[in-house]
Design a protein around this motif. Structure first.
Motif, PDB file in Angstrom:
ATOM      1  N   ASP A  52      -5.007 -30.564  28.372  1.00 41.13           N
ATOM      2  CA  ASP A  52      -6.467 -30.632  28.434  1.00 41.13           C
ATOM      3  C   ASP A  52      -6.918 -31.954  29.034  1.00 41.13           C
ATOM      4  O   ASP A  52      -6.296 -32.987  28.856  1.00 41.13           O
ATOM      5  CB  ASP A  52      -7.077 -30.433  27.046  1.00 41.13           C
ATOM      6  CG  ASP A  52      -6.475 -31.361  26.009  1.00 41.13           C
ATOM      7  OD1 ASP A  52      -7.125 -31.585  24.993  1.00 41.13           O
ATOM      8  OD2 ASP A  52      -5.345 -31.863  26.220  1.00 41.13           O
ATOM      9  N   GLU A  98     -14.936 -23.356  28.862  1.00 43.91           N
ATOM     10  CA  GLU A  98     -15.426 -24.725  28.889  1.00 43.91           C
ATOM     11  C   GLU A  98     -16.140 -24.925  30.214  1.00 43.91           C
ATOM     12  O   GLU A  98     -15.511 -24.984  31.266  1.00 43.91           O
ATOM     13  CB  GLU A  98     -14.269 -25.715  28.764  1.00 43.91           C
ATOM     14  CG  GLU A  98     -14.683 -27.174  28.853  1.00 43.91           C
ATOM     15  CD  GLU A  98     -15.748 -27.528  27.830  1.00 43.91           C
ATOM     16  OE1 GLU A  98     -16.941 -27.569  28.215  1.00 43.91           O
ATOM     17  OE2 GLU A  98     -15.391 -27.742  26.656  1.00 43.91           O
ATOM     18  N   GLU A 148     -10.139 -29.585  26.754  1.00 42.43           N
ATOM     19  CA  GLU A 148     -10.299 -28.200  27.172  1.00 42.43           C
ATOM     20  C   GLU A 148      -8.921 -27.595  27.343  1.00 42.43           C
ATOM     21  O   GLU A 148      -7.907 -28.292  27.305  1.00 42.43           O
ATOM     22  CB  GLU A 148     -11.073 -28.112  28.493  1.00 42.43           C
ATOM     23  CG  GLU A 148     -10.307 -28.700  29.676  1.00 42.43           C
ATOM     24  CD  GLU A 148     -11.111 -28.721  30.960  1.00 42.43           C
ATOM     25  OE1 GLU A 148     -12.328 -28.514  30.900  1.00 42.43           O
ATOM     26  OE2 GLU A 148     -10.504 -28.956  32.021  1.00 42.43           O
ATOM     27  N   SER A 184     -12.807 -23.340  26.226  1.00 38.88           N
ATOM     28  CA  SER A 184     -13.233 -24.263  25.187  1.00 38.88           C
ATOM     29  C   SER A 184     -12.149 -24.370  24.119  1.00 38.88           C
ATOM     30  O   SER A 184     -11.732 -23.362  23.531  1.00 38.88           O
ATOM     31  CB  SER A 184     -14.533 -23.773  24.546  1.00 38.88           C
ATOM     32  OG  SER A 184     -14.793 -24.475  23.353  1.00 38.88           O
TER      33      SER A 184
END
Length: 377
Positions: free
Chosen positions: A320, A97, A334, A236
């Motif tokens: 995340d 990411e 993420e 990601s």
């Protein structure tokens, strides 16, 4: 812990791994008297979720797969791309990411806890930051090279390392060298990147060895109550789900996994949640020696083994961070993995001294990683 299976070959594998770590020829930090790069790039509020462009590439192929890393030399050499390609199928995926790369992608930094004031801590990234809602970064003059079996980039000068955040009892204060200095602005070091890949032959084909090393040169005599390094991988979440990302944590007594970090980001057992904090959902026991991340890339399982550097280093799997507010949208988050060194208590760094934090990766198919001594079962 899942799949507890003691391995009689553990010591043999550890010896093999140690010898492989020596096979990459590290270029090391620049000379102490190398110039300082004063090229500062200041972003704008609109770029906080953008991916910084790639200025330099480190690429190499193994048997059945290829890997391409990209970095941005205007932002401390932060990694902007980590693409894995299934060379037979012809398809690949960028697994990291890289939005807001100044605080994402792949990079190394450190934290310090001063003696005074009590409870304060200061976070330094890789010559980059984004805590004030704008990306900023100092430049790095990059030297690149490649052969048929190796690929590398390394800094030929030093990058100023300003802190990105200052934590205290009053909360978190963002810091940026693009703003006027204040009581929370700190700079104690200059930094430099050294990043290299090399092929490694195994009985299952060619795997890749990679070392990401960052070095710091002390500007002043430093004395800290606690200091530690960290190496962060921001992955990601949407690619993780598409590639069925599985994480395996290896211990001398067995393996914890598979862990699916895109689903609630929790261990199936949580048996090693040792380091607290509201954002940390999984933290390994200090005896863990490596993790393996496995993506399915267009039908081929490719694993990335990450060594716990320094003996007793821990991996932290954190919640995340949101880019938007839809909990059901993987693109809003993420996966944040950090390899954190052991705490350096009463740390002392003399002026002009240089310290380095290398993190070793091994990349290959599951049989190739097993031939190198990295297992998932």
């Amino acid at each position: 812990m899942n799949r507890l299976a003691k391995r009689t070959c553990y010591r043999i594998a550890t010896s093999l791994i140690a010898s492989l770590f020596l096979s990459i020829s590290a270029h090391g930090a620049p000379p102490s008297n190398a110039p300082l790069n004063h090229n500062l790039t200041c972003g704008n509020p609109l770029d906080i979720n953008s991916v910084l462009p790639t200025t330099h590439t480190v690429a190499l192929a193994g048997t059945g797969f290829a890997v391409e890393f990209g970095l941005n030399s205007n932002y401390g050499g932060a990694i902007t791309k980590f693409k894995i390609t299934n060379t037979s199928a012809g398809g690949g995926a960028d697994v990291i990411e890289a939005r807001s790369t100044a605080g994402g992608g792949i990079q190394t930094g450190y934290a310090i806890y001063p003696y005074d004031p009590p409870g304060a801590s200061i976070l330094f990234n890789q010559g980059v930051g984004n805590s004030l809602g704008k990306q900023w970064g100092f430049g790095s003059s990059i030297v690149a090279g490649a052969t048929s079996t190796t690929s590398y980039v390394n800094s030929s000068d030093w990058t100023p390392i300003y802190n990105d955040s200052y934590f205290s009892s009053a909360g978190n204060t963002g810091v940026s060298p693009c703003e006027p200095s204040n009581a929370y602005t700190n700079i104690f070091d200059d930094g430099a990147l050294d990043f290299a890949m090399a092929q490694a032959s195994t009985n299952a084909g060619t795997a890749l060895l990679m070392t990401h090393q960052y070095s710091w040169k002390s500007r002043v005599n430093q004395y800290w109550r606690v200091q530690y390094h960290y190496h962060a991988l921001y992955m990601s979440r949407s690619v993780a789900r598409m590639g069925n990302l599985r994480m395996y944590v290896h211990y001398p007594t067995g393996i914890d996994g598979p862990i699916y970090p895109y689903n609630s980001m929790a261990s199936p057992t949580n048996s090693h949640t040792l380091c607290g904090g509201s954002t940390v959902v999984y933290c390994t026991h200090p005896s863990s020696d490596y993790i393996v991340l496995v993506w399915n890339i267009f039908g081929l399982d490719v694993g990335v083994a990450v060594q716990m550097t320094g003996g007793g280093a821990q991996l932290r799997l954190e919640k995340d961070k949101p880019y938007c507010n839809d909990a059901n949208n993987d693109g809003c988050g993420e996966i944040d993995i950090q390899v954190v060194s052991p705490n350096n208590i009463d740390a002392a760094f003399p002026q002009s001294s240089i310290r380095s934090y290398p993190v070793n990766y091994r990349i290959g198919t599951i049989p190739q990683l097993a031939a190198l001594g990295f297992f998932i079962q």
